[in-house]
Design an enzyme around this catalytic site. Structure first.
Site, mmCIF file in Angstrom:
data_model
loop_
_atom_site.group_PDB
_atom_site.id
_atom_site.type_symbol
_atom_site.label_atom_id
_atom_site.label_comp_id
_atom_site.label_asym_id
_atom_site.label_seq_id
_atom_site.Cartn_x
_atom_site.Cartn_y
_atom_site.Cartn_z
ATOM 1 N N LYS A 275 4.514 102.479 72.083
ATOM 2 C CA LYS A 275 5.974 102.663 72.198
ATOM 3 C C LYS A 275 6.533 101.707 73.252
ATOM 4 C CE LYS A 275 6.199 107.687 71.373
ATOM 5 N NZ LYS A 275 6.531 108.955 71.986
ATOM 6 N N GLY B 37 5.371 119.483 70.070
ATOM 7 C CA GLY B 37 6.057 118.983 68.874
ATOM 8 C C GLY B 37 5.278 119.274 67.596
ATOM 9 N N ARG B 38 3.973 118.996 67.608
ATOM 10 C CA ARG B 38 3.198 119.137 66.361
ATOM 11 C C ARG B 38 2.877 120.587 66.015
ATOM 12 N NH1 ARG B 38 0.638 116.348 70.248
ATOM 13 N NH2 ARG B 38 -1.312 117.105 71.154
ATOM 14 N N LYS C 80 12.664 116.853 70.153
ATOM 15 C CA LYS C 80 12.496 117.634 71.377
ATOM 16 C C LYS C 80 13.048 116.860 72.570
ATOM 17 C CE LYS C 80 8.669 119.738 73.818
ATOM 18 N NZ LYS C 80 7.231 119.987 73.752
HETATM 19 O O1 F6P Z 1 4.349 110.586 68.464
HETATM 20 C C1 F6P Z 1 4.476 111.217 69.672
HETATM 21 C C2 F6P Z 1 5.453 112.351 69.672
HETATM 22 O O2 F6P Z 1 5.755 112.637 70.984
HETATM 23 C C3 F6P Z 1 4.942 113.579 68.940
HETATM 24 O O3 F6P Z 1 4.060 114.338 69.653
HETATM 25 C C4 F6P Z 1 6.216 114.254 68.591
HETATM 26 O O4 F6P Z 1 5.994 115.213 67.615
HETATM 27 C C5 F6P Z 1 7.045 113.080 68.128
HETATM 28 O O5 F6P Z 1 6.661 112.040 68.990
HETATM 29 C C6 F6P Z 1 8.529 113.269 68.140
HETATM 30 O O6 F6P Z 1 9.042 113.545 69.405
HETATM 31 P P1 F6P Z 1 10.494 114.133 69.597
HETATM 32 O O7 F6P Z 1 10.543 115.453 68.934
HETATM 33 O O8 F6P Z 1 10.694 114.210 71.068
HETATM 34 O O9 F6P Z 1 11.470 113.173 68.958
#
Ligand code: F6P
Length: 544
Positions: free
Chosen positions: A512, A267-268, A207
Site C-alpha cells: 500500500k 475487517g475479515r 472500517k
Molecule cells: O487488506 C487489508 C485490510 O485492512 C483488510 O484487513 C480489510 O478488510 C480491508 O483492508 C479493508 O479495510 P477498510 O474496511 O478499513 O476499508
C-alpha cells in the site's frame, strides 16, 4: 490474560506426533480403515444438521489422540476463553477480538463495559434501515423507491458480505445487490452500466474510511450521481459503515446514516456486524438474524465441546497435521453448490491474511510452517479443471468437500448427479485405482498385451488423498452461519497452535505504501528512487 505463548515444536505432543508420523507415514487411509473396523463411527461427528466425516484422512487413532494432546498442551482451552471473554488477544494492535459478541446471547464486556447494548442498538438500526428501503419509504432524489443497493468496500468490507449475498441468492427478497471492490475503473464502469441513479443506494463499507480503493470508487460513484442530481440530494443515495465517523462525514454522509464498526471486530470477521448491511438488504433482517443464530450455535459448540468431538478444532488440527508433518502446501475448498462459488476467495482472506505470518508471538522468525494456501472452486466444475492434479499430481492436497442433502430448487435429478459426484470423488481420491484393476479394465476393452503395458502407468491412481466431508441438510442462512463460524474458529485454533498473532495483517501495508509512491511518480516528471526493474517498468508505463 493474553494468549498462551508456547513454541509448539518444543512440546511433548509435537515430538510424539513426529514419531507417529515417521512410523505411520507409509500407511494408507485404507489401511487405517482395515485397522479400525469402527473408524466411520470414531471419525464422524453429528452436530445439529451438520454431519462431519473426517475418516478419509491419513490419520490413525493414535495420531488423532496426539493431535488432541497438542491442542491441550498448547493450552487451547485458555486461548478460547481469552478470545470469547474479550481479552486483548490481538496484541500487536492492542485489541480484543470479539466478532463472536456480534452473535452472542451472553453479556460480553470490554474493560468492564458491556458491548451487548452497542450490538443490539446497531441491529435495531440495521433492521429499521432495511425496512425503510424494502418498503419504499426511503426514496431517491426523484422520489422513487430504491431498487438496487451497491456495496462499496474491499477485503473484509467486501468478501464476506459478497460471499453471503451470493450464497443466499435463493432467499433474496426484492432488492438487487451489487459489489464494487477493485479500484480498477472497469469494475465501477461495468457495475454502473446497469444501474439507474434515481433508484440506487450505495453502502460505503470501510472500517478505516481511508482505504484507497474504497474511497476512489466511492468518489467515482458520487460523481456519477452528481451528473444526474445535486450535492444536497446525495445523502439519499449514500450510507456508510465505518469506525471513522469524521471521515465518513467529510465524504458527505450524515452521522444518522453512518453504521458503526468497532476496533474489536476485525475487517475479515465483520460480516456479522453492520458491514453485513448488504446481506440484510438482500435477504431481509430476519434471515440475517438466522445467519447470526447459526454462527452462535457453532460458537457454543466450539466453546463447550471436548476437543475430540469439536469440529473446528479437529479441522484445525488436521490442517496442522498435513501442513507441518506431511508438508502439504495448500488445501482445497470444494463446495458442491454453485451458491458457494465465492466461499474460497472469502476463506483466502480469512485464513491467509490471518495465518500468513513468519514470526511467532515473541517476534522471533519461525522455523516451522504456518498458514496454508487456500484455494478452490465449486464441484463439479472443479472436477473438469484441477481434479486431474488432485488425483494424479505429485502434490498432496487435502480437501474439504462441502455438500447439502437437499437442493434448494426443484431439480432433484440434478442434485443426485451432483452429490453422486461428490461421494464418488472422495471415494476415488482415497481408493485410487491399482495396477491390477487398470490391467483388467484394459483387457476387457480388448487391448493387446503391448498396448496394455504402454497405457497402464498413465491410468493408475495412487489414491490415499485425504478429504473431509462436511454435509448439511440444506443451504439456509442458519447452516451458512454455522459453516462460516466453523472456519473462523479453525483459523483461530491454527493461529494458537502455530503461536502466531492471527488478527493483525501488517503484511498488507508495504505494498500500500509503495503504491502511493508509484502513483506520485506517475504524476511527476522525474521518477523517484526504485530498483532498476521497477524504475524501467514505471518509465515504460508512463511512455504510453
Ligand atoms: O487488506 C487489508 C485490510 O485492512 C483488510 O484487513 C480489510 O478488510 C480491508 O483492508 C479493508 O479495510 P477498510 O474496511 O478499513 O476499508
Amino acid at each position: 490474560m493474553p494468549l498462551p505463548n508456547i513454541n509448539p515444536t518444543e512440546i511433548k505432543a509435537w515430538t510424539k506426533l513426529n514419531e507417529i508420523f515417521q512410523s505411520e507415514k507409509k500407511q494408507s487411509i485404507l489401511q487405517h480403515f482395515e485397522n479400525d473396523k469402527h473408524r466411520t463411527d470414531h471419525f464422524c461427528i453429528q452436530f445439529e444438521d451438520l454431519h462431519f466425516d473426517f475418516s478419509k484422512n491419513r490419520l490413525s487413532k493414535k495420531a488423532f489422540e496426539a493431535l488432541i494432546d497438542l491442542a491441550n498442551e498448547m493450552d487451547l482451552k485458555s486461548a478460547i476463553k481469552a478470545q470469547f471473554s474479550g481479552e486483548v488477544i490481538n496484541q500487536t494492535e492492542n485489541r480484543p477480538v470479539l466478532h463472536t459478541a456480534l452473535r452472542s446471547k451472553d453479556e460480553v464486556k470490554i474493560d468492564g463495559e458491556s458491548v451487548k447494548e452497542l450490538v443490539e442498538n446497531t441491529k435495531i438500526k440495521i433492521s429499521n434501515f432495511v425496512q425503510k428501503v424494502e418498503s419504499g419509504e426511503w426514496k431517491g432524489y426523484s422520489g422513487k423507491a430504491i431498487t438496487d443497493v451497491v456495496n462499496i468496500g474491499i477485503g473484509g468490507s467486501d468478501l464476506g458480505p459478497q460471499m453471503v449475498v451470493e450464497a443466499l441468492k435463493h432467499y433474496h427478497k426484492k432488492l438487487n445487490t451489487h459489489f464494487i471492490s477493485n479500484v480498477d475503473g472497469d469494475h465501477v464502469a461495468e457495475t454502473l452500466k446497469g444501474l439507474n441513479p434515481e433508484t440506487t443506494l450505495c453502502i460505503v463499507v470501510s472500517k478505516s474510511f481511508t482505504t484507497q480503493e474504497t474511497l476512489t470508487n466511492a468518489n467515482t460513484v458520487r460523481s456519477w450521481f452528481l451528473k444526474h442530481t445535486t450535492q444536497d440530494q446525495i445523502q439519499h443515495h449514500f450510507v456508510a459503515v465505518s469506525a471513522n465517523v469524521e471521515k465518513a462525514n467529510e465524504f458527505g454522509i450524515s452521522s444518522d446514516n453512518i453504521f458503526p464498526m468497532w476496533d474489536w471486530v476485525g475487517g475479515r470477521f465483520s460480516l456479522w456486524s453492520a458491514a453485513g448491511l448488504s446481506i440484510a438488504c438482500a435477504i431481509g433482517f430476519k434471515a440475517f438474524e438466522e445467519l447470526l443464530e447459526g454462527a452462535q450455535q457453532m460458537d457454543e459448540h466450539f466453546q463447550n465441546e471436548d476437543f475430540d468431538k469439536n469440529i473446528p478444532v479437529i479441522l484445525a488440527l488436521l490442517g496442522v497435521w498435513y501442513n507441518n508433518f506431511y508438508e502439504a502446501e495448500s488445501e482445497a475448498i470444494v463446495p458442491y453448490t454453485q451458491y458457494l462459488q465465492k466461499l474460497a476467495p472469502y476463506l483466502q482472506q480469512a485464513s491467509m491474511e490471518s495465518n500468513g505470518k513468519g514470526v511467532d508471538r515473541n517476534g522471533k522468525p519461525l522455523d516451522y510452517q504456518t498458514g496454508t494456501i487456500v484455494w478452490g472452486e465449486p464441484g463439479t466444475n472443479s472436477q473438469h479443471a484441477f481434479f486431474q492434479l488432485m488425483h494424479q499430481g505429485t502434490k498432496l492436497i487435502p480437501a474439504d468437500f462441502i455438500g447439502f442433502k437437499s437442493p434448494l430448487n426443484d431439480f432433484k435429478h440434478h442434485h443426485d448427479i451432483l452429490m453422486a459426484n461428490f461421494f464418488a470423488q472422495t471415494e476415488a481420491l482415497m481408493n485410487g485405482k491399482s495396477e491390477d484393476v487398470v490391467i483388467q479394465e484394459l483387457q476387457s476393452q480388448g487391448l493387446n498385451a503391448e498396448q496394455i503395458k504402454e497405457l497402464t502407468p498413465f491410468k493408475i491412481f495412487d489414491g490415499n488423498r485425504p478429504t473431509n466431508t462436511i454435509l448439511f441438510d440444506q443451504l439456509t442462512p442458519k447452516s451458512l452461519g454455522m459453516l462460516i463460524a466453523m472456519y473462523e474458529h479453525k483459523i483461530f485454533v491454527q493461529g494458537v497452535i502455530w503461536n502466531i498473532y492471527s488478527y493483525d495483517q501488517w503484511g498488507v501495508e508495504l505494498g500500500k505504501q509503495l503504491a502511493k509512491k508509484v502513483l506520485k511518480d506517475f504524476k511527476e516528471n522525474e521518477v523517484g528512487a526504485h530498483d532498476a526493474s521497477t524504475l524501467k517498468l514505471i518509465e515504460y508505463y508512463k511512455s504510453i
